[in-house]
Structure formats: C-alpha cells, structure tokens
Enzyme design. Structure first.
Site, mmCIF file in Angstrom:
data_model
loop_
_atom_site.group_PDB
_atom_site.id
_atom_site.type_symbol
_atom_site.label_atom_id
_atom_site.label_comp_id
_atom_site.label_asym_id
_atom_site.label_seq_id
_atom_site.Cartn_x
_atom_site.Cartn_y
_atom_site.Cartn_z
ATOM 1 N N CYS A 275 0.814 -1.223 0.000
ATOM 2 C CA CYS A 275 0.000 0.000 0.000
ATOM 3 C C CYS A 275 0.847 1.271 0.000
ATOM 4 O O CYS A 275 0.333 2.361 -0.220
ATOM 5 C CB CYS A 275 -0.935 -0.002 1.199
ATOM 6 S SG CYS A 275 -1.908 -1.500 1.289
ATOM 7 N N HIS B 252 -2.826 6.467 4.168
ATOM 8 C CA HIS B 252 -3.331 5.333 3.413
ATOM 9 C C HIS B 252 -4.719 4.971 3.976
ATOM 10 O O HIS B 252 -4.907 4.850 5.177
ATOM 11 C CB HIS B 252 -2.369 4.146 3.540
ATOM 12 C CG HIS B 252 -2.963 2.862 3.070
ATOM 13 N ND1 HIS B 252 -3.649 2.760 1.878
ATOM 14 C CD2 HIS B 252 -2.999 1.624 3.633
ATOM 15 C CE1 HIS B 252 -4.068 1.519 1.726
ATOM 16 N NE2 HIS B 252 -3.703 0.810 2.781
ATOM 17 N N ASN C 22 -10.256 -0.273 0.940
ATOM 18 C CA ASN C 22 -8.798 -0.181 0.893
ATOM 19 C C ASN C 22 -8.329 -0.554 -0.521
ATOM 20 O O ASN C 22 -8.411 -1.710 -0.911
ATOM 21 C CB ASN C 22 -8.212 -1.133 1.940
ATOM 22 C CG ASN C 22 -6.696 -1.172 1.932
ATOM 23 O OD1 ASN C 22 -6.054 -0.620 1.043
ATOM 24 N ND2 ASN C 22 -6.126 -1.829 2.926
HETATM 25 N N1 ACO Z 1 -17.884 -9.608 9.711
HETATM 26 C C1 ACO Z 1 -18.279 -10.023 10.923
HETATM 27 N N2 ACO Z 1 -17.428 -10.497 11.835
HETATM 28 C C2 ACO Z 1 -16.131 -10.560 11.493
HETATM 29 C C3 ACO Z 1 -15.665 -10.152 10.226
HETATM 30 C C4 ACO Z 1 -16.603 -9.670 9.312
HETATM 31 N N3 ACO Z 1 -16.277 -9.244 8.091
HETATM 32 N N4 ACO Z 1 -14.320 -10.323 10.192
HETATM 33 C C5 ACO Z 1 -13.953 -10.813 11.376
HETATM 34 N N5 ACO Z 1 -15.036 -10.967 12.172
HETATM 35 C C6 ACO Z 1 -15.119 -11.465 13.525
HETATM 36 C C7 ACO Z 1 -13.922 -12.276 13.911
HETATM 37 O O1 ACO Z 1 -14.061 -13.597 13.454
HETATM 38 C C8 ACO Z 1 -13.959 -12.177 15.427
HETATM 39 O O2 ACO Z 1 -14.881 -13.101 15.899
HETATM 40 P P1 ACO Z 1 -14.597 -13.940 17.242
HETATM 41 O O3 ACO Z 1 -14.475 -12.921 18.324
HETATM 42 O O4 ACO Z 1 -15.801 -14.796 17.360
HETATM 43 O O5 ACO Z 1 -13.319 -14.673 16.974
HETATM 44 C C9 ACO Z 1 -14.560 -10.796 15.680
HETATM 45 O O6 ACO Z 1 -15.133 -10.375 14.439
HETATM 46 C C10 ACO Z 1 -13.562 -9.756 16.129
HETATM 47 O O7 ACO Z 1 -12.422 -9.868 15.321
HETATM 48 P P2 ACO Z 1 -11.178 -8.951 15.604
HETATM 49 O O8 ACO Z 1 -10.088 -9.356 14.695
HETATM 50 O O9 ACO Z 1 -10.910 -8.867 17.048
HETATM 51 O O10 ACO Z 1 -11.760 -7.542 15.157
HETATM 52 P P3 ACO Z 1 -11.007 -6.177 15.147
HETATM 53 O O11 ACO Z 1 -11.714 -5.216 16.011
HETATM 54 O O12 ACO Z 1 -9.528 -6.304 15.329
HETATM 55 O O13 ACO Z 1 -11.254 -5.697 13.659
HETATM 56 C C11 ACO Z 1 -10.089 -5.614 11.574
HETATM 57 C C12 ACO Z 1 -10.766 -6.487 12.587
HETATM 58 C C13 ACO Z 1 -11.109 -4.651 10.972
HETATM 59 C C14 ACO Z 1 -9.512 -6.469 10.467
HETATM 60 C C15 ACO Z 1 -8.989 -4.800 12.272
HETATM 61 O O14 ACO Z 1 -8.132 -5.646 13.011
HETATM 62 C C16 ACO Z 1 -8.160 -4.038 11.301
HETATM 63 O O15 ACO Z 1 -8.646 -3.108 10.704
HETATM 64 N N6 ACO Z 1 -6.891 -4.366 11.145
HETATM 65 C C17 ACO Z 1 -6.069 -3.789 10.144
HETATM 66 C C18 ACO Z 1 -6.227 -4.640 8.944
HETATM 67 C C19 ACO Z 1 -6.005 -3.930 7.686
HETATM 68 O O16 ACO Z 1 -6.287 -2.765 7.544
HETATM 69 N N7 ACO Z 1 -5.514 -4.742 6.761
HETATM 70 C C20 ACO Z 1 -5.339 -4.396 5.449
HETATM 71 C C21 ACO Z 1 -4.472 -3.282 5.410
HETATM 72 S S1 ACO Z 1 -2.940 -3.721 5.125
HETATM 73 C C22 ACO Z 1 -2.611 -2.701 3.969
HETATM 74 O O17 ACO Z 1 -3.397 -1.902 3.603
HETATM 75 C C23 ACO Z 1 -1.332 -2.864 3.483
#
Ligand code: ACO
Length: 329
Positions: free
Chosen positions: A115, A256, A286
């Site tokens: 990214c 980003h 994203n």
């Molecule tokens: N819909 C519903 N529930 C979901 C989804 C979804 N799409 N995805 C995950 N969950 C669930 C998980 O399974 C988990 O369930 P559990 O508690 O029963 O195990 C629950 O939601 C919570 O998951 P967490 O990972 O704790 O959620 P978090 O608050 O951390 O949010 C997220 C997840 C949005 C991915 C966050 O961690 C994040 O934004 N991280 C950065 C990721 C990112 O931006 N990656 C790409 C960028 S990298 C780049 O651009 C180079």
C-alpha cells in the site's frame, strides 16, 4: 550539486463502475453493514469486471493526469507503477501502460511496496527529476485487489477494492513542490500480509488453487493495526522533520485509506485535528497503492486542497513498508 525542485503537475484517478455495498457482501459471507462500518468505516467498494486488469485503470487515471499537467504524452520519459496486482508477472504493468498510451521512448518500472507503492513511486520519480536527465515522470498507484481476494474469507473480503491514481511529476518553478519524503521497510513483519501461493516459493498447482492460497492472507488484523499506527506516526514525523516543519503547519493529512480507526489513532497520536484528515475510504474501501492518489485527486477536484497548502501523505503496507511525502500543493 544543484538538485531541481519537483512538483506534481497533474493528477487523475479511475475506479471501476460496479459498486459492491456492505449489504451485497452480507449475502456472500457471514457479515453485516454494521460490523464493517463500525470496525473499518467502509460502506462500499468498486469491483472490476472480468475484462478489466490493473493497467486498464492505470491508463484512464494517467490520461487525466497528463491532461491536467498540460504536457504532451511524448514528453513523459519514465513510467513507474506501484502495484501488487500487476497484469502479469512480466512484462511490467508500466510497459503495458506505455504501449497503451502510445509513448515512444521511456523508462518503465513496477514497484512492489504494497500500500506504500504510490509514495515509493513518487520518491523514486522525484529523485530522477531532481538529479536531472528526466523531466516528466508518470507515477501511478493501482490495484485490482478483488482479483486476489478469497470471497469466502470474511476477515479480508470486506476490506478491499479496486482503483488507480496517477500523478505527473515535473520540474517545479514555484513554491508548489514536494518538500520532503521518507521511506522505510521491515521485512520481519512480511508474514502479516502475504499471498502464499503463485510465486516461486509455491508455484501454481492444483493444491494452490484448491486451498485458495493464491489470495490475500491476513491472519492477524490486530497486529497490522498496531504496526500501521506506529509506522505512519514515525513516517509522518520523519517527513516533517526533514522539511523542518511541524504538525501545526500541515493543512491536510492523507493517510493510506485502510481503516478509519487506524486513521483516527494516527491523528490522535500526532495531535492533528480531525478537520485536517481527508478520507474517502467509505466509497472505495482499501485500494492499497491506489488509495492515496485517489484521495488526493478527489479532494483537489472538489476544491478542498488549494494551491499553497501543505499536504502530508503517509502510508503503510505489505512488506512491511511505510512512507511519507510532504508537498506544497
Ligand atoms: N464480519 C463479521 N465479523 C467478522 C468479520 C466480518 N467481516 N471479520 C472478522 N469478524 C469477527 C472475527 O471472526 C472475530 O470473531 P470472534 O471474536 O468470534 O473470533 C470478531 O469479528 C472480532 O475480530 P477482531 O479481529 O478482534 O476484530 P477487530 O476489532 O480487530 O477488527 C479488523 C478487525 C477490521 C480487520 C482490524 O483488526 C483491522 O482493521 N486491522 C487492520 C487490517 C487492515 O487494515 N488490513 C489491510 C491493510 S494492510 C494494507 O493496507 C497494506
């Protein structure tokens, strides 16, 4: 040595027509508009059709950028494309763009910095012009990430979208120019965001296709979240320090566009007011290397960013990479 000042003389963007909303995704995987909106800030994303590859979006964005710059396309002497979703392993997407635009002799290069790809492309382009010998360089950030998504994986498929943003860089004759930039990387964090299959480590095979390992793998979103905040904070400071300015001087911040909560954490840590944060993530998701040039184009086109204002761009991405660019628009 007398280094030339470099400016962005034109910008443009392109996104596919098809919109996929959070409700559309909820029909495919176990998710909801509420979950996606609360955790990410994303409402919808653009998805390219079967006929559209990354270069097709690059070309549309580049045509607008060239038009705005006022140069003739044949004056471009280098095309640099930041992407992790090239049309092919080879030839480079930059070469495909060169051919499509009908540009005769020029250098061509793809950059793979996740990214941060667009900011890496800007940094490389800036130096080629600053040192002389090159005048007008097309720097593009473009992705069709929806082509490498596992649509059964709700952890990733809700996050990404397709698009491209392009900039023409040219010698600057006024105060409007790139003031500073900084690049960084940490290969130790490479496993955080990885496509395991399809490369020379695990070449395409029936097994790779069956277990869908030629798609985006993100096992620990929380670790990415934490590292994203720290690295964008560090890059922002490094970039500002090089230019000898402070966060107070910055008029607009374009991070980003991965996740609204990441962006909120970054501005809090930096002590930058929310009003200075420019966001269009809700419309595009994203788009990786394309996110910063798309946002820059949107906010220049709608008149928010005005001539003479300081704009700070910061990115983090797969690699792990991070980068910052400070410019006076
Ligand atoms: N819909 C519903 N529930 C979901 C989804 C979804 N799409 N995805 C995950 N969950 C669930 C998980 O399974 C988990 O369930 P559990 O508690 O029963 O195990 C629950 O939601 C919570 O998951 P967490 O990972 O704790 O959620 P978090 O608050 O951390 O949010 C997220 C997840 C949005 C991915 C966050 O961690 C994040 O934004 N991280 C950065 C990721 C990112 O931006 N990656 C790409 C960028 S990298 C780049 O651009 C180079």
């Amino acid at each position: 040595m007398d280094l030339k000042k470099v400016k962005i003389s034109g910008i443009g963007k392109a996104v596919p027509e098809r919109i996929m909303t959070n409700d559309d995704l909820a029909k495919i995987v176990d998710t909801s508009d509420e979950w996606i909106t609360q955790r990410t800030g994303i409402k919808e994303r653009r998805v390219s059709d079967d006929k559209t590859a990354t270069s097709d979006l690059c070309i549309r964005a580049a045509e607008d950028a060239i038009k705005m710059s006022g140069i003739d396309k044949d004056e471009i002497d280098f095309i640099i494309v930041g992407t992790v979703t090239p049309d092919y392993f080879f030839p480079s997407t930059a070469g495909i763009v060169q051919k499509a635009l009908g540009i005769g002799k020029c250098a061509i290069l793809d950059i793979e910095a996740g990214c941060s790809g667009f900011l890496y492309a800007l940094a490389v382009a800036r130096r080629f012009i600053a040192f002389g010998g090159y005048r007008h360089i097309l720097a593009i950030g473009a992705e069709t990430l929806t082509k490498i998504i596992n649509w059964e994986d709700r952890n990733t498929c809700v996050l990404f979208g397709d698009g491209a943003g392009a900039a023409v860089l040219s010698p600057a004759d006024s105060e409007s120019c790139i003031l500073s930039d900084a690049l960084s990387g940490n290969g130790n964090l490479g496993d955080l965001l990885i496509m395991h299959g399809g490369g020379s480590r695990n070449p395409i095979s029936q097994k790779i296709l069956d277990d869908k390992s030629a798609t985006i793998c993100m096992e620990n979103g929380r670790d990415i979240f934490k590292n994203a905040v720290v690295s964008m904070y560090d890059m922002a400071h490094e970039t500002l320090n090089i230019a000898g300015v402070t966060t107070e001087d910055v008029k607009w911040l374009i991070p980003h566009q991965a996740n609204l909560r990441i962006m909120d954490s970054v501005i809090k840590k930096l002590g930058i007011e929310k009003e200075k944060l420019l966001v269009d993530l809700e419309k595009y998701g994203n788009t990786s290397a394309a996110s910063i040039p798309i946002t820059l184009t949107d906010f220049v086109e709608n008149g928010t960013i005005k001539k003479g204002e300081l704009v700070l761009l910061v990115a983090f991405g797969a690699g792990f990479t991070s980068a910052g660019t400070l410019l006076r628009w």
